[in-house]
Scaffold this motif. Structure first.
Motif, PDB file in Angstrom:
ATOM      1  N   ALA A  79       0.835  -1.199   0.000  1.00  0.00           N
ATOM      2  CA  ALA A  79       0.000   0.000   0.000  1.00  0.00           C
ATOM      3  C   ALA A  79       0.874   1.254   0.000  1.00  0.00           C
ATOM      4  O   ALA A  79       0.586   2.218  -0.714  1.00  0.00           O
ATOM      5  CB  ALA A  79      -0.920  -0.004   1.215  1.00  0.00           C
ATOM      6  N   ALA A  80       1.950   1.241   0.768  1.00  0.00           N
ATOM      7  CA  ALA A  80       2.874   2.385   0.778  1.00  0.00           C
ATOM      8  C   ALA A  80       3.542   2.541  -0.576  1.00  0.00           C
ATOM      9  O   ALA A  80       3.715   3.668  -1.068  1.00  0.00           O
ATOM     10  CB  ALA A  80       3.916   2.199   1.878  1.00  0.00           C
ATOM     11  N   ASP A  81       3.895   1.437  -1.206  1.00  0.00           N
ATOM     12  CA  ASP A  81       4.524   1.494  -2.516  1.00  0.00           C
ATOM     13  C   ASP A  81       3.576   2.096  -3.547  1.00  0.00           C
ATOM     14  O   ASP A  81       3.982   2.914  -4.381  1.00  0.00           O
ATOM     15  CB  ASP A  81       4.956   0.087  -2.931  1.00  0.00           C
ATOM     16  CG  ASP A  81       5.774   0.082  -4.203  1.00  0.00           C
ATOM     17  OD1 ASP A  81       6.602   1.001  -4.367  1.00  0.00           O
ATOM     18  OD2 ASP A  81       5.603  -0.842  -5.015  1.00  0.00           O
ATOM     19  N   VAL A  85       4.143   5.536  -5.722  1.00  0.00           N
ATOM     20  CA  VAL A  85       4.038   5.559  -7.183  1.00  0.00           C
ATOM     21  C   VAL A  85       3.051   6.631  -7.625  1.00  0.00           C
ATOM     22  O   VAL A  85       3.309   7.379  -8.570  1.00  0.00           O
ATOM     23  CB  VAL A  85       3.629   4.172  -7.727  1.00  0.00           C
ATOM     24  CG1 VAL A  85       3.201   4.241  -9.172  1.00  0.00           C
ATOM     25  CG2 VAL A  85       4.764   3.203  -7.558  1.00  0.00           C
ATOM     26  N   SER A  86       1.915   6.743  -6.947  1.00  0.00           N
ATOM     27  CA  SER A  86       0.936   7.763  -7.338  1.00  0.00           C
ATOM     28  C   SER A  86       1.482   9.166  -7.098  1.00  0.00           C
ATOM     29  O   SER A  86       1.224  10.078  -7.890  1.00  0.00           O
ATOM     30  CB  SER A  86      -0.387   7.557  -6.604  1.00  0.00           C
ATOM     31  OG  SER A  86      -0.211   7.792  -5.221  1.00  0.00           O
ATOM     32  N   LEU A  87       2.265   9.371  -6.036  1.00  0.00           N
ATOM     33  CA  LEU A  87       2.877  10.684  -5.799  1.00  0.00           C
ATOM     34  C   LEU A  87       3.898  11.016  -6.877  1.00  0.00           C
ATOM     35  O   LEU A  87       3.983  12.158  -7.339  1.00  0.00           O
ATOM     36  CB  LEU A  87       3.546  10.724  -4.426  1.00  0.00           C
ATOM     37  CG  LEU A  87       2.609  10.838  -3.231  1.00  0.00           C
ATOM     38  CD1 LEU A  87       3.391  10.713  -1.939  1.00  0.00           C
ATOM     39  CD2 LEU A  87       1.870  12.160  -3.279  1.00  0.00           C
ATOM     40  N   VAL A  88       4.680  10.036  -7.298  1.00  0.00           N
ATOM     41  CA  VAL A  88       5.671  10.268  -8.350  1.00  0.00           C
ATOM     42  C   VAL A  88       4.977  10.580  -9.662  1.00  0.00           C
ATOM     43  O   VAL A  88       5.420  11.456 -10.415  1.00  0.00           O
ATOM     44  CB  VAL A  88       6.614   9.056  -8.475  1.00  0.00           C
ATOM     45  CG1 VAL A  88       7.457   9.147  -9.730  1.00  0.00           C
ATOM     46  CG2 VAL A  88       7.475   8.935  -7.248  1.00  0.00           C
TER      47      VAL A  88
END
Length: 109
Positions: A79-81, A85-88
């Motif tokens: 979930a953190a990953d 990814v969505s922030l990047v």
């Protein structure tokens, strides 16, 4: 140092091979012993190389299924990953967006 390790390994294998119980086991199952010894023979086509390759492949398959299991179980690390990814993806310029890349590929010569 490698010679020392090789010497110790050779001594251990000779000691195991000449153990009375191992000799009795080899004598009672000769066909199994031939298959086992061919599996670790360096000169055989499907010998040591295939054995090591199968072990390495099995190890990476085990790692892959561990990641798949984490993905299916929705572990917190996954979930953190996904959040990272969505922030990047938010911070990337529009030219790196997959839809923009596909659209620019339509106009490529």
């Amino acid at each position: 140092m490698p010679r020392l390790v090789r010497s110790i390994a050779r001594s251990i294998s000779v000691a195991i091979r000449h153990d009375p119980e191992v000799e009795r086991l080899i004598a009672s199952h000769p066909r199994t012993w031939r298959v086992f010894s061919a599996r670790f023979d360096r000169t055989e086509l499907f010998g040591l190389r295939l054995t090591i390759g199968a072990l390495i492949s099995g190890f990476f398959l085990f790692l892959f299924f561990g990641v798949v299991e984490d993905l299916v179980a929705r572990d917190p690390l996954i979930a953190a990953d996904l959040r990272i990814v969505s922030l990047v993806q938010i911070d990337l310029p529009l030219t790196f967006h997959p839809a923009a890349i596909r659209a620019s590929a339509d106009f490529a010569p």
